[in-house]
Design a protein around this motif. Structure first.
Motif, PDB file in Angstrom:
ATOM      1  N   GLU A   1      41.330  45.916  42.106  1.00  0.00           N
ATOM      2  CA  GLU A   1      42.057  44.644  42.220  1.00  0.00           C
ATOM      3  C   GLU A   1      42.918  44.383  40.995  1.00  0.00           C
ATOM      4  O   GLU A   1      44.064  43.930  41.117  1.00  0.00           O
ATOM      5  CB  GLU A   1      41.077  43.491  42.437  1.00  0.00           C
TER       6      GLU A   1
ATOM      7  N   ILE B   1      41.467  48.463  48.974  1.00  0.00           N
ATOM      8  CA  ILE B   1      40.626  47.272  48.883  1.00  0.00           C
ATOM      9  C   ILE B   1      40.328  46.721  50.265  1.00  0.00           C
ATOM     10  O   ILE B   1      39.189  46.412  50.597  1.00  0.00           O
ATOM     11  CB  ILE B   1      41.309  46.202  47.998  1.00  0.00           C
TER      12      ILE B   1
ATOM     13  N   HIS C   1      46.928  43.983  41.003  1.00  0.00           N
ATOM     14  CA  HIS C   1      47.612  42.834  40.404  1.00  0.00           C
ATOM     15  C   HIS C   1      48.681  43.286  39.412  1.00  0.00           C
ATOM     16  O   HIS C   1      49.774  42.707  39.358  1.00  0.00           O
ATOM     17  CB  HIS C   1      46.614  41.913  39.715  1.00  0.00           C
TER      18      HIS C   1
ATOM     19  N   ARG D   1      35.582  47.800  42.952  1.00  0.00           N
ATOM     20  CA  ARG D   1      36.576  46.916  43.569  1.00  0.00           C
ATOM     21  C   ARG D   1      37.337  46.099  42.517  1.00  0.00           C
ATOM     22  O   ARG D   1      38.538  45.892  42.629  1.00  0.00           O
ATOM     23  CB  ARG D   1      35.890  45.992  44.572  1.00  0.00           C
TER      24      ARG D   1
END
Length: 142
Positions: free
Chosen positions: A117, A92, A121, A113
């Motif tokens: 992400e 990222i 997480h 992206r």
């Protein structure tokens, strides 16, 4: 159904890269290997589908590691989850160099992206569950 899932976690989940690799379907493993080799022509293979499958399967496997080793502070689980979290973070926004990656270079070329992400997480959440849950439970029972 819930008890079957718990039985699976207890018996089969192992915090190692070898276990992660053993859980991947053969077509996904081969596709990732082909993508690592820049010389290989993949006209007949949907590169994006292979990488998205790979990313999502690995993320699901890491969630199962987090569930099995919740609160255990298991060093192998911690290291493996940390490895994947750092790798995705570097995809990222490059932060540090990692060596010996099991992923092909440039996941962001194949995966958006937002997906990267979300996976990041989930890795961090799984890692925190492995490291923290026991402490939270101890404080809440006191």
């Amino acid at each position: 159904m819930y008890s079957l899932f718990i039985q699976y976690l207890k018996c089969r989940v192992n915090p190692s890269k070898e276990w992660i690799d053993s859980q991947l379907p053969e077509i996904v493993k081969k596709g990732v290997e082909w993508l690592k080799d820049d010389m290989f022509d993949m006209e007949d293979v949907d590169e994006e589908a292979i990488i998205q499958a790979y990313v999502n399967i690995v993320t699901g496997l890491c969630i199962s590691l987090g569930l099995k080793y919740a609160g255990s502070r298991n060093e192998n689980a911690k290291e493996l989850l940390y490895y994947f979290a750092i790798h995705f973070l570097n995809e990222i926004k490059p932060v540090s160099v990692t060596n010996g990656s099991t992923f092909p270079k440039g996941l962001s070329k194949y995966v958006d992206r937002g997906t990267l992400e979300i996976c990041l997480h989930l890795f961090v959440l799984s890692l925190s569950v492995v490291m923290v849950v026991l402490e939270i439970l101890r404080h809440s029972l006191s």
